[in-house]
Design a protein around this motif. Structure first.
Motif, short mmCIF file in Angstrom:
data_model
loop_
_atom_site.label_atom_id
_atom_site.label_comp_id
_atom_site.label_asym_id
_atom_site.label_seq_id
_atom_site.Cartn_x
_atom_site.Cartn_y
_atom_site.Cartn_z
N TYR A 23 -1.13 6.33 -18.03
CA TYR A 23 -0.83 7.76 -17.99
C TYR A 23 0.33 7.96 -17.02
O TYR A 23 0.17 8.46 -15.91
CB TYR A 23 -2.05 8.57 -17.54
N TYR A 24 1.50 7.55 -17.46
CA TYR A 24 2.64 7.41 -16.56
C TYR A 24 3.17 8.74 -16.02
O TYR A 24 3.47 8.84 -14.83
CB TYR A 24 3.74 6.61 -17.24
N CYS A 25 3.29 9.74 -16.87
CA CYS A 25 3.80 11.03 -16.39
C CYS A 25 2.90 11.61 -15.30
O CYS A 25 3.38 12.10 -14.27
CB CYS A 25 3.93 12.03 -17.54
N SER A 26 1.61 11.55 -15.51
CA SER A 26 0.67 12.07 -14.52
C SER A 26 0.68 11.24 -13.25
O SER A 26 0.52 11.77 -12.14
CB SER A 26 -0.73 12.13 -15.11
N SER A 27 0.90 9.95 -13.38
CA SER A 27 1.01 9.07 -12.22
C SER A 27 2.22 9.47 -11.37
O SER A 27 2.12 9.57 -10.14
CB SER A 27 1.16 7.61 -12.67
N ILE A 28 3.33 9.74 -12.01
CA ILE A 28 4.55 10.17 -11.31
C ILE A 28 4.30 11.48 -10.58
O ILE A 28 4.67 11.65 -9.42
CB ILE A 28 5.72 10.27 -12.30
N HIS A 29 3.67 12.40 -11.27
CA HIS A 29 3.34 13.72 -10.70
C HIS A 29 2.50 13.55 -9.42
O HIS A 29 2.81 14.14 -8.38
CB HIS A 29 2.58 14.53 -11.76
N CYS A 30 1.47 12.75 -9.49
CA CYS A 30 0.60 12.54 -8.33
C CYS A 30 1.33 11.83 -7.19
O CYS A 30 1.09 12.15 -6.01
CB CYS A 30 -0.64 11.75 -8.73
N SER A 31 2.21 10.91 -7.51
CA SER A 31 2.99 10.22 -6.47
C SER A 31 3.80 11.23 -5.66
O SER A 31 3.82 11.21 -4.43
CB SER A 31 3.93 9.19 -7.09
N TYR A 32 4.48 12.10 -6.37
CA TYR A 32 5.32 13.11 -5.73
C TYR A 32 4.48 14.06 -4.86
O TYR A 32 4.81 14.33 -3.71
CB TYR A 32 6.08 13.90 -6.80
N TYR A 33 3.37 14.55 -5.41
CA TYR A 33 2.56 15.50 -4.66
C TYR A 33 1.89 14.87 -3.45
O TYR A 33 1.62 15.55 -2.46
CB TYR A 33 1.57 16.23 -5.57
N SER A 34 1.68 13.57 -3.48
CA SER A 34 1.19 12.88 -2.29
C SER A 34 2.17 13.08 -1.14
O SER A 34 1.77 13.35 0.00
CB SER A 34 1.01 11.39 -2.58
N CYS A 35 3.45 12.98 -1.44
CA CYS A 35 4.49 13.16 -0.40
C CYS A 35 4.58 14.61 0.04
O CYS A 35 4.70 14.89 1.24
CB CYS A 35 5.83 12.68 -0.93
N ILE A 36 4.54 15.54 -0.90
CA ILE A 36 4.63 16.96 -0.55
C ILE A 36 3.47 17.35 0.36
O ILE A 36 3.64 18.07 1.35
CB ILE A 36 4.68 17.85 -1.81
N GLN A 37 2.29 16.85 0.07
CA GLN A 37 1.13 17.17 0.91
C GLN A 37 1.27 16.55 2.31
O GLN A 37 0.91 17.17 3.31
CB GLN A 37 -0.16 16.74 0.22
N ASN A 38 1.86 15.38 2.39
CA ASN A 38 2.14 14.78 3.69
C ASN A 38 3.17 15.61 4.46
O ASN A 38 3.03 15.83 5.66
CB ASN A 38 2.67 13.35 3.50
N ILE A 39 4.18 16.06 3.76
CA ILE A 39 5.20 16.92 4.36
C ILE A 39 4.57 18.20 4.89
O ILE A 39 4.86 18.64 6.01
CB ILE A 39 6.33 17.21 3.35
N MET A 40 3.71 18.80 4.09
CA MET A 40 3.04 20.03 4.53
C MET A 40 2.19 19.79 5.77
O MET A 40 2.18 20.62 6.70
CB MET A 40 2.17 20.60 3.41
N HIS A 41 1.49 18.68 5.82
CA HIS A 41 0.71 18.33 7.01
C HIS A 41 1.63 18.28 8.24
O HIS A 41 1.30 18.82 9.29
CB HIS A 41 0.00 16.99 6.82
N ILE A 42 2.76 17.62 8.09
CA ILE A 42 3.69 17.48 9.21
C ILE A 42 4.22 18.83 9.66
O ILE A 42 4.30 19.12 10.86
CB ILE A 42 4.82 16.51 8.81
N ILE A 43 4.59 19.67 8.71
CA ILE A 43 5.11 20.99 9.06
C ILE A 43 4.05 21.80 9.82
O ILE A 43 4.35 22.42 10.84
CB ILE A 43 5.58 21.74 7.81
N LEU A 44 2.84 21.76 9.34
CA LEU A 44 1.78 22.56 9.97
C LEU A 44 1.32 21.98 11.31
O LEU A 44 1.10 22.73 12.26
CB LEU A 44 0.58 22.67 9.02
N PHE A 45 1.19 20.66 11.40
CA PHE A 45 0.55 20.06 12.57
C PHE A 45 1.51 19.37 13.55
O PHE A 45 1.16 19.19 14.70
CB PHE A 45 -0.55 19.09 12.14
N ASN A 46 2.70 18.98 13.09
CA ASN A 46 3.65 18.35 13.99
C ASN A 46 4.80 19.29 14.37
O ASN A 46 5.18 19.36 15.52
CB ASN A 46 4.22 17.06 13.39
#
Length: 138
Positions: A23-46
């Protein structure tokens, strides 16, 4: 660990599971959102910007830069880049990698093209690289 960090970890694990199921398209989608969620964590907490200020700053940014077609994710990325620069951290690698992954995710989500094994593997690898850069920086 924040809820966003947990979501990020779930998304990268999901990306791998989806890749293994072809399920390659969905895999790509999840990969990207993993990074966005990490970025959001950093913005909020760091960086220390809360959700309300972030929304307000984004609205102000869009008013001042109406020619900039970038959306909320691009704004989050720019906030992270600014923070990395202020700490004299690895901005160039982060910026290069996140925009490559964003481009692949946009193609997977919105274009009438087939995404395959290599695209999915590439996205998982990019997300791992980006998340390692962020973890090392913060």
């Amino acid at each position: 660990m924040s809820i966003l960090t947990t979501k990020s970890q779930i998304n990268i694990a999901s990306a791998q599971d989806l890749h293994n199921k072809n399920y390659y398209c969905s895999s790509i989608h999840c990969s990207y959102y993993s990074c966005i969620q990490n970025i959001m964590h950093i913005i909020l907490f760091n960086v220390g910007i809360d959700n309300e200020k972030l929304k307000s700053d984004f609205r102000d940014f869009k008013k001042k830069n109406p020619e900039n077609p970038g959306g909320l994710h691009e704004y989050y990325i720019n906030v992270t880049v600014t923070y990395l620069k202020s700490k004299k951290l690895d901005v160039i690698s982060f910026n290069k990698e996140i925009f490559k992954l964003k481009k692949t995710r946009t193609e997977a989500d919105y274009l009438n093209i087939e995404m395959g094994y290599d695209d999915s593997r590439y996205s998982i690898q990019k997300a791992d690289t980006i998340n390692k850069i962020l973890q090392k920086a913060f």
